[in-house]
Enzyme design. Structure first.
Site, short mmCIF file in Angstrom:
data_model
loop_
_atom_site.label_atom_id
_atom_site.label_comp_id
_atom_site.label_asym_id
_atom_site.label_seq_id
_atom_site.Cartn_x
_atom_site.Cartn_y
_atom_site.Cartn_z
N LYS A 164 8.80 5.43 -17.47
CA LYS A 164 9.29 4.16 -16.91
C LYS A 164 9.03 2.99 -17.86
O LYS A 164 8.23 3.10 -18.79
CB LYS A 164 8.61 3.94 -15.54
CG LYS A 164 9.04 4.95 -14.47
CD LYS A 164 8.45 4.57 -13.11
CE LYS A 164 8.89 5.53 -12.02
NZ LYS A 164 8.34 5.13 -10.69
N PHE A 200 10.18 -2.55 -0.82
CA PHE A 200 9.96 -2.79 -2.24
C PHE A 200 11.20 -2.50 -3.10
O PHE A 200 11.13 -2.53 -4.33
CB PHE A 200 8.78 -1.94 -2.74
CG PHE A 200 8.89 -0.47 -2.46
CD1 PHE A 200 9.64 0.36 -3.29
CD2 PHE A 200 8.24 0.10 -1.37
CE1 PHE A 200 9.76 1.71 -3.03
CE2 PHE A 200 8.35 1.46 -1.10
CZ PHE A 200 9.12 2.26 -1.95
N ARG A 210 5.50 17.45 -10.79
CA ARG A 210 4.82 16.58 -9.81
C ARG A 210 3.31 16.73 -9.93
O ARG A 210 2.57 15.76 -9.79
CB ARG A 210 5.26 16.92 -8.37
CG ARG A 210 6.72 16.66 -8.02
CD ARG A 210 7.15 15.23 -7.97
NE ARG A 210 6.38 14.35 -7.13
CZ ARG A 210 6.82 13.17 -6.68
NH1 ARG A 210 8.06 12.74 -6.97
NH2 ARG A 210 6.06 12.38 -5.96
N THR A 250 1.82 9.11 -6.27
CA THR A 250 2.58 7.87 -6.49
C THR A 250 1.63 6.70 -6.78
O THR A 250 1.85 5.92 -7.70
CB THR A 250 3.42 7.54 -5.23
OG1 THR A 250 4.17 8.70 -4.87
CG2 THR A 250 4.34 6.37 -5.46
N ARG A 261 -0.19 9.71 -14.18
CA ARG A 261 -0.30 8.43 -13.46
C ARG A 261 -1.74 7.93 -13.43
O ARG A 261 -1.99 6.73 -13.53
CB ARG A 261 0.30 8.57 -12.06
CG ARG A 261 1.84 8.53 -12.11
CD ARG A 261 2.46 8.90 -10.81
NE ARG A 261 3.87 8.54 -10.72
CZ ARG A 261 4.67 8.94 -9.75
NH1 ARG A 261 4.21 9.73 -8.79
NH2 ARG A 261 5.94 8.57 -9.73
N ASN A 315 4.20 2.79 -12.21
CA ASN A 315 3.37 3.99 -12.24
C ASN A 315 3.79 5.00 -13.33
O ASN A 315 3.63 6.20 -13.17
CB ASN A 315 3.28 4.64 -10.84
CG ASN A 315 4.64 5.02 -10.30
OD1 ASN A 315 5.66 4.83 -10.97
ND2 ASN A 315 4.67 5.58 -9.11
N HIS A 337 8.49 9.03 -13.51
CA HIS A 337 9.21 9.52 -12.33
C HIS A 337 9.25 11.04 -12.39
O HIS A 337 9.28 11.62 -13.48
CB HIS A 337 10.64 8.98 -12.33
CG HIS A 337 11.54 9.67 -11.34
ND1 HIS A 337 11.55 9.33 -10.00
CD2 HIS A 337 12.42 10.70 -11.48
CE1 HIS A 337 12.41 10.12 -9.37
NE2 HIS A 337 12.95 10.96 -10.24
N GLU A 373 19.81 14.07 -10.10
CA GLU A 373 19.26 13.03 -10.99
C GLU A 373 19.60 13.33 -12.45
O GLU A 373 19.90 12.42 -13.23
CB GLU A 373 17.75 12.90 -10.77
CG GLU A 373 17.45 12.34 -9.39
CD GLU A 373 15.97 12.33 -9.02
OE1 GLU A 373 15.65 11.90 -7.90
OE2 GLU A 373 15.13 12.76 -9.85
P1 IDP Z 1 7.43 9.06 -6.26
O1 IDP Z 1 7.90 8.31 -7.50
O2 IDP Z 1 6.01 9.51 -6.40
O3 IDP Z 1 8.37 10.15 -5.86
P2 IDP Z 1 8.55 7.48 -4.07
O4 IDP Z 1 7.94 7.32 -2.73
O5 IDP Z 1 9.77 8.33 -4.21
O6 IDP Z 1 7.39 7.98 -5.07
O7 IDP Z 1 8.86 6.01 -4.59
C1 IDP Z 1 9.68 5.80 -5.72
C2 IDP Z 1 9.05 4.73 -6.59
O8 IDP Z 1 9.01 3.51 -5.85
C3 IDP Z 1 7.58 4.99 -6.97
O9 IDP Z 1 7.39 5.84 -8.07
C4 IDP Z 1 7.11 3.58 -7.28
O10 IDP Z 1 7.56 3.14 -8.57
C5 IDP Z 1 7.83 2.76 -6.20
N1 IDP Z 1 7.02 2.61 -4.99
C6 IDP Z 1 6.70 3.56 -4.08
N2 IDP Z 1 5.93 3.05 -3.08
C7 IDP Z 1 5.78 1.73 -3.39
C8 IDP Z 1 5.08 0.66 -2.74
O11 IDP Z 1 4.45 0.83 -1.67
N3 IDP Z 1 5.13 -0.57 -3.35
C9 IDP Z 1 5.83 -0.77 -4.52
N4 IDP Z 1 6.49 0.21 -5.15
C10 IDP Z 1 6.46 1.45 -4.60
MG MG Z 2 10.32 10.08 -5.17
#
Ligand code: IDP
Ligand code: MG
Length: 141
Positions: A10, A58, A86, A92, A103, A113, A116, A127
């Site tokens: 990212k 968000f 993963r 996350t 991460r 973070n 992805h 994707e």
């Molecule tokens: P993941 O990337 O671990 O699969 P997801 O829930 O799919 O997590 O969320 C996608 C992306 O959205 C996360 O990687 C992060 O960059 C952002 N994100 C997720 N939860 C939050 C939050 O509570 N606040 C701000 N950004 C968030």
């Molecule tokens: Mg996700």
């Protein structure tokens, strides 16, 4: 297909000069890089990519962040690629990520973070198709 997943290094990680260190994690975890490119998403591309999150509070911030600078998109191959990647990236929220995960070591916060990872084989395929054409993926010989 359960041997391929989609990854992004990212914009925070590229900006913080962690691309090479994350590549090293990818390779030492046993993934084959089937394709990779450096690009800067437009906000509307980021909105398309993260469309499943469009109702989350968000979403605006996330798509702004994802289009804030260059990122590296990759197709990664390994047995059980989705699950293995993963595990390699961790939770996350970096505060909840296990020691040794990408991460844990490179994320700034829950949004910025570092990486992805697709959450299912079906989404991995979608994707990869969002960023790569079939001819851009290295063939298995
Ligand atoms: P993941 O990337 O671990 O699969 P997801 O829930 O799919 O997590 O969320 C996608 C992306 O959205 C996360 O990687 C992060 O960059 C952002 N994100 C997720 N939860 C939050 C939050 O509570 N606040 C701000 N950004 C968030
Ligand atoms: Mg996700």
């Amino acid at each position: 297909m359960n041997n391929i997943t989609f990854a992004i290094i990212k914009p925070d990680a590229v900006k913080n000069r962690n691309t090479g260190k994350i590549y090293d994690r990818i390779i030492s975890a046993g993934f084959e890089i089937k394709s990779a490119k450096l690009l800067r998403m437009t906000q509307s591309q980021a909105e398309g990519f993260y469309a499943v999150h469009k109702e989350r509070p968000f979403f605006g911030e996330l798509t702004e962040f994802m289009s804030s600078g260059p990122c590296m998109v990759l197709a990664l191959q390994k047995e059980n690629a989705v699950e293995e990647w993963r595990k390699t990236i961790g939770a996350t929220n970096p505060e909840e990520a296990e020691n040794g995960t990408i991460r844990k070591d490179f994320a700034t916060n829950i949004q910025e973070n570092a990486v992805h990872g697709s959450d299912s084989d079906e989404n991995a395929k979608k994707e990869i198709g969002f960023f790569f054409s079939d001819s851009e993926l290295i063939a298995n010989n």
